[in-house]
Design an enzyme around this catalytic site. Structure first.
Site, PDB file in Angstrom:
ATOM      1  N   ALA A 272     -67.501  21.036  27.983  1.00  0.00           N
ATOM      2  CA  ALA A 272     -67.609  20.372  26.669  1.00  0.00           C
ATOM      3  C   ALA A 272     -66.331  19.686  26.218  1.00  0.00           C
ATOM      4  O   ALA A 272     -66.268  19.209  25.082  1.00  0.00           O
ATOM      5  CB  ALA A 272     -68.085  21.335  25.587  1.00  0.00           C
ATOM      6  N   ALA A 273     -65.338  19.569  27.072  1.00  0.00           N
ATOM      7  CA  ALA A 273     -64.119  18.850  26.668  1.00  0.00           C
ATOM      8  C   ALA A 273     -64.430  17.384  26.360  1.00  0.00           C
ATOM      9  O   ALA A 273     -63.967  16.838  25.360  1.00  0.00           O
ATOM     10  CB  ALA A 273     -63.064  18.951  27.760  1.00  0.00           C
ATOM     11  N   GLY A 274     -65.227  16.761  27.228  1.00  0.00           N
ATOM     12  CA  GLY A 274     -65.600  15.373  26.982  1.00  0.00           C
ATOM     13  C   GLY A 274     -66.432  15.210  25.727  1.00  0.00           C
ATOM     14  O   GLY A 274     -66.271  14.239  24.982  1.00  0.00           O
ATOM     15  N   ASP A 275     -67.320  16.168  25.469  1.00  0.00           N
ATOM     16  CA  ASP A 275     -68.142  16.116  24.258  1.00  0.00           C
ATOM     17  C   ASP A 275     -67.286  16.308  23.008  1.00  0.00           C
ATOM     18  O   ASP A 275     -67.538  15.691  21.975  1.00  0.00           O
ATOM     19  CB  ASP A 275     -69.227  17.190  24.315  1.00  0.00           C
ATOM     20  CG  ASP A 275     -70.186  16.993  25.468  1.00  0.00           C
ATOM     21  OD1 ASP A 275     -70.394  15.831  25.868  1.00  0.00           O
ATOM     22  OD2 ASP A 275     -70.724  17.994  25.967  1.00  0.00           O
TER      23      ASP A 275
END
Length: 332
Positions: A272-275
């Site tokens: 979820a880093a990109g999210d």
């Protein structure tokens, strides 16, 4: 076309605004909601290999829901448009979004299909592999988008990804474009897109793998990201942001382009880093920030998220990001 004018900061603990208030602070997210089934291992398995794993846990996830939670925690009023199964995972996912004060009026329930799940392996160095079973996410239709058109019209931004049917995403983007609502597309998981879609995209946020596929050029550095961004802007995307993990971000607009290095942290889980970046960027952008400042904010939020385990569980609040930024500034 709506502008991103400055507006009063909206806390993640504030109840969503009604659509007829026509607030540029509001974000509508069209996308997936999954339950993540996560197992930790010393490393990622090779092809055909069985590894003995460690701790197992379940976390609320799905790229759409993750981005909705990130935008809400990081300062925007958010509505979620998606589809869940009528099962325990679906009930938990809906409750989790409502706990974040996300408007779930357009989060539909399918009777004959299970909620989406993602099976995730996380290595000791924070790297991960993800396999998604879409479940009810695949039941989201253009008709659901039409039912939410008033909310889309009232929003300051529409966010889409590709974990729901592409026809539904294309319709949502078309509706937003006709209504004058800026569109952010995160084309994940990577798949080819119709050329006509690019001209309706205000901001295209994608990682190295997605940029390489869509721009048809290898992407592994800021220099190659610059080439990819130029190709994607030539297709019609107004702003292109290529996230490069530890190498930071390359961005390109009509007026400027450049590389922003990533904050240095000890990553334990990149899920979820990109999210988190997408939600943080969007929340800051609709608050009136420049592209560069919104990217910086999104990067700081993502950097905090990788120091924690889980998807939505790892996403920081607006106050945490601001505190971290102030602490970093004090150490300079």
């Amino acid at each position: 076309m709506k502008s991103f004018e400055t507006f009063k900061n909206v806390s993640a603990n504030t109840q969503p605004k009604a659509a007829d208030q026509h607030s540029s602070a509001r974000i509508v997210v069209v996308g997936s909601a999954n339950m993540d089934l996560v197992v930790h291992a010393e490393r990622l398995p090779a092809r055909g290999e069985t590894l003995l794993g460690g701790v197992f846990a379940t976390f609320a996830g799905g790229k759409g829901a993750n981005q909705a939670v990130a935008a809400a925690r990081l300062g925007a009023s958010v509505a979620m448009l998606g589809c869940l199964g009528r099962d325990e995972f679906g009930a938990q996912l809906r409750s989790g979004l409502q706990h974040e004060h996300i408007d779930t009026a357009h989060l539909h329930t399918a009777d004959d299909i299970s909620s989406g799940i993602a099976v995730i392996t996380v290595a000791a160095d924070g790297a991960n592999t993800i396999v998604v079973s879409p479940g009810a996410n695949a039941a989201l239709t253009p008709g659901h988008v039409d039912a939410a058109s008033a909310d889309i019209a009232a929003a300051g931004m529409l966010i889409c990804q590709l974990e729901v049917p592409l026809d539904t995403v294309r319709h949502a983007i078309s509706v937003a474009a006709k209504l004058g609502t800026p569109v952010l597309l995160n084309p994940a998981p990577a798949q080819p897109l119709p050329d006509a879609l690019y001209e309706q995209i205000s901001v295209l946020v994608l990682n190295e793998t997605e940029a390489a596929l869509l721009a048809d050029v290898p992407v592994d550095s800021p220099a190659s990201a610059r080439v990819a961004a130029a190709r994607l802007r030539a297709k019609g995307a107004k702003t292109v942001i290529v996230t490069l993990g530890a190498e930071g971000v390359w961005y390109s607009t009509d007026d400027e382009e450049g590389h922003l290095p990533a904050p240095r942290v000890d990553a334990i889980d990149t899920t979820a880093a990109g999210d988190t970046f997408v939600g943080g960027f969007a929340a800051e952008r609709v608050r009136g920030a420049s592209i560069r400042d919104a990217i910086d904010f999104g990067q700081r939020a993502a950097a905090l998220s990788v120091t924690r385990q889980g998807a939505q569980a790892s996403i920081p609040t607006h106050a945490e990001v601001r505190t971290q930024a102030a602490s970093a500034a004090a150490l300079r």
